[in-house]
Design a protein around this motif. Structure first.
Motif, PDB file in Angstrom:
ATOM      1  N   GLU A   1       0.861  -1.185   0.000  1.00  0.00           N
ATOM      2  CA  GLU A   1       0.000   0.000   0.000  1.00  0.00           C
ATOM      3  C   GLU A   1       0.893   1.229   0.000  1.00  0.00           C
ATOM      4  N   GLY A   2       0.465   2.231  -0.740  1.00  0.00           N
ATOM      5  CA  GLY A   2       1.252   3.451  -0.769  1.00  0.00           C
ATOM      6  C   GLY A   2       2.145   3.511  -1.982  1.00  0.00           C
ATOM      7  N   GLU A   3       3.169   4.368  -1.885  1.00  0.00           N
ATOM      8  CA  GLU A   3       4.078   4.598  -2.993  1.00  0.00           C
ATOM      9  C   GLU A   3       4.938   3.365  -3.263  1.00  0.00           C
ATOM     10  N   ALA A   4       4.995   2.983  -4.527  1.00  0.00           N
ATOM     11  CA  ALA A   4       5.709   1.766  -4.909  1.00  0.00           C
ATOM     12  C   ALA A   4       7.188   2.037  -5.116  1.00  0.00           C
ATOM     13  N   PRO A   5       8.043   1.236  -4.523  1.00  0.00           N
ATOM     14  CA  PRO A   5       9.480   1.375  -4.764  1.00  0.00           C
ATOM     15  C   PRO A   5       9.845   0.835  -6.151  1.00  0.00           C
ATOM     16  N   MET A   6      10.983   1.237  -6.634  1.00  0.00           N
ATOM     17  CA  MET A   6      11.463   0.793  -7.945  1.00  0.00           C
ATOM     18  C   MET A   6      12.118  -0.585  -7.824  1.00  0.00           C
ATOM     19  N   VAL A   7      12.294  -1.231  -8.977  1.00  0.00           N
ATOM     20  CA  VAL A   7      12.982  -2.519  -9.016  1.00  0.00           C
ATOM     21  C   VAL A   7      14.389  -2.337  -8.463  1.00  0.00           C
ATOM     22  N   GLY A   8      14.813  -3.231  -7.590  1.00  0.00           N
ATOM     23  CA  GLY A   8      16.129  -3.173  -6.972  1.00  0.00           C
ATOM     24  C   GLY A   8      16.122  -2.515  -5.612  1.00  0.00           C
ATOM     25  N   GLU A   9      15.059  -1.766  -5.281  1.00  0.00           N
ATOM     26  CA  GLU A   9      14.967  -1.143  -3.965  1.00  0.00           C
ATOM     27  C   GLU A   9      14.475  -2.153  -2.940  1.00  0.00           C
ATOM     28  N   SER A  10      14.600  -1.765  -1.695  1.00  0.00           N
ATOM     29  CA  SER A  10      14.238  -2.675  -0.602  1.00  0.00           C
ATOM     30  C   SER A  10      12.863  -2.358  -0.034  1.00  0.00           C
ATOM     31  N   VAL A  11      12.222  -3.395   0.457  1.00  0.00           N
ATOM     32  CA  VAL A  11      10.968  -3.285   1.197  1.00  0.00           C
ATOM     33  C   VAL A  11      11.091  -4.154   2.441  1.00  0.00           C
ATOM     34  N   ILE A  12      10.204  -3.938   3.395  1.00  0.00           N
ATOM     35  CA  ILE A  12      10.193  -4.720   4.627  1.00  0.00           C
ATOM     36  C   ILE A  12       8.945  -5.605   4.631  1.00  0.00           C
ATOM     37  N   VAL A  13       9.125  -6.878   4.941  1.00  0.00           N
ATOM     38  CA  VAL A  13       8.001  -7.808   5.021  1.00  0.00           C
ATOM     39  C   VAL A  13       7.265  -7.565   6.338  1.00  0.00           C
ATOM     40  N   GLU A  14       5.973  -7.242   6.233  1.00  0.00           N
ATOM     41  CA  GLU A  14       5.168  -6.978   7.422  1.00  0.00           C
ATOM     42  C   GLU A  14       4.221  -8.106   7.772  1.00  0.00           C
ATOM     43  N   GLY A  15       3.874  -8.925   6.804  1.00  0.00           N
ATOM     44  CA  GLY A  15       2.948 -10.011   7.083  1.00  0.00           C
ATOM     45  C   GLY A  15       2.850 -10.965   5.911  1.00  0.00           C
ATOM     46  N   ILE A  16       2.061 -12.001   6.113  1.00  0.00           N
ATOM     47  CA  ILE A  16       1.875 -13.014   5.086  1.00  0.00           C
ATOM     48  C   ILE A  16       0.378 -13.263   4.942  1.00  0.00           C
ATOM     49  N   ASP A  17      -0.094 -13.258   3.704  1.00  0.00           N
ATOM     50  CA  ASP A  17      -1.496 -13.520   3.410  1.00  0.00           C
ATOM     51  C   ASP A  17      -1.537 -14.635   2.377  1.00  0.00           C
ATOM     52  N   GLY A  18      -1.615 -15.871   2.869  1.00  0.00           N
ATOM     53  CA  GLY A  18      -1.573 -17.017   1.955  1.00  0.00           C
ATOM     54  C   GLY A  18      -0.224 -17.090   1.277  1.00  0.00           C
ATOM     55  N   PRO A  19      -0.229 -17.086  -0.063  1.00  0.00           N
ATOM     56  CA  PRO A  19       1.058 -17.165  -0.773  1.00  0.00           C
ATOM     57  C   PRO A  19       1.701 -15.810  -1.007  1.00  0.00           C
ATOM     58  N   LYS A  20       1.047 -14.725  -0.567  1.00  0.00           N
ATOM     59  CA  LYS A  20       1.560 -13.379  -0.821  1.00  0.00           C
ATOM     60  C   LYS A  20       2.129 -12.766   0.432  1.00  0.00           C
ATOM     61  N   LEU A  21       3.160 -11.950   0.231  1.00  0.00           N
ATOM     62  CA  LEU A  21       3.743 -11.194   1.337  1.00  0.00           C
ATOM     63  C   LEU A  21       3.130  -9.802   1.354  1.00  0.00           C
ATOM     64  N   LYS A  22       2.879  -9.292   2.535  1.00  0.00           N
ATOM     65  CA  LYS A  22       2.476  -7.897   2.706  1.00  0.00           C
ATOM     66  C   LYS A  22       3.739  -7.130   3.054  1.00  0.00           C
ATOM     67  N   VAL A  23       4.065  -6.124   2.236  1.00  0.00           N
ATOM     68  CA  VAL A  23       5.314  -5.397   2.425  1.00  0.00           C
ATOM     69  C   VAL A  23       5.040  -3.899   2.524  1.00  0.00           C
ATOM     70  N   ARG A  24       6.034  -3.187   3.034  1.00  0.00           N
ATOM     71  CA  ARG A  24       5.993  -1.718   3.089  1.00  0.00           C
ATOM     72  C   ARG A  24       7.341  -1.200   2.604  1.00  0.00           C
ATOM     73  N   ALA A  25       7.325   0.012   2.135  1.00  0.00           N
ATOM     74  CA  ALA A  25       8.572   0.621   1.658  1.00  0.00           C
ATOM     75  C   ALA A  25       9.547   0.753   2.818  1.00  0.00           C
ATOM     76  N   ALA A  26      10.808   0.526   2.520  1.00  0.00           N
ATOM     77  CA  ALA A  26      11.839   0.577   3.574  1.00  0.00           C
ATOM     78  C   ALA A  26      12.243   1.986   3.886  1.00  0.00           C
TER      79      ALA A  26
END
Length: 132
Positions: free
Chosen positions: A107-132
């Motif tokens: 949710e929110g502004e999407a980082p570019m390819v190669g940038e980092s994100v932080i894993v906040e949760g797991i929803d089935g096979p998908k990760l919920k992430v936020r910008a680092a």
């Protein structure tokens, strides 16, 4: 002996305490305690229940549930830094973390390819992430 042999062969841990209880009843009978069949069955049942309950408390003390399970890889991902490998479109993209590529939602502004994100949760096979 049969219960213990089955437990040793299959390592289910379901038959361990009944096997131990049966052994204690066998020793009590061999020592000549006049239990009779109803007394032996009662002693076996009481010992099995008591040993099972006590072992559960011991296992919880030795291996607390708040410690991470080494086999639960998904749970260990939370809080880790992941690298974006496919650009996020409409909040969905792909990230690389812990040696594998995962579908991710953001949710929110999407980082570019190669940038980092932080894993906040797991929803089935998908990760919920936020910008680092």
């Amino acid at each position: 002996m049969i219960l213990l042999a089955v437990e040793a062969a299959f390592s289910t841990e379901w038959l361990l305490w009944p096997a131990v209880s049966a052994g204690v009843v066998a020793v009590a009978t061999a020592l000549g305690l006049p239990l009779g069949l109803p007394g032996e069955v009662l002693l076996f049942a009481v010992l099995t229940v008591a040993a099972t309950l006590l072992s559960r408390r011991l296992i919880q003390r030795v291996n607390p549930s708040d410690s991470p399970d080494i086999n639960a890889r998904d749970g260990r991902l939370i809080g880790q830094r992941a690298q974006v490998v496919q650009a996020f479109t409409d909040g969905r993209g792909r990230v690389f973390v812990s040696g594998a590529e995962w579908p991710a939602e953001l949710e929110g502004e999407a980082p570019m390819v190669g940038e980092s994100v932080i894993v906040e949760g797991i929803d089935g096979p998908k990760l919920k992430v936020r910008a680092a």
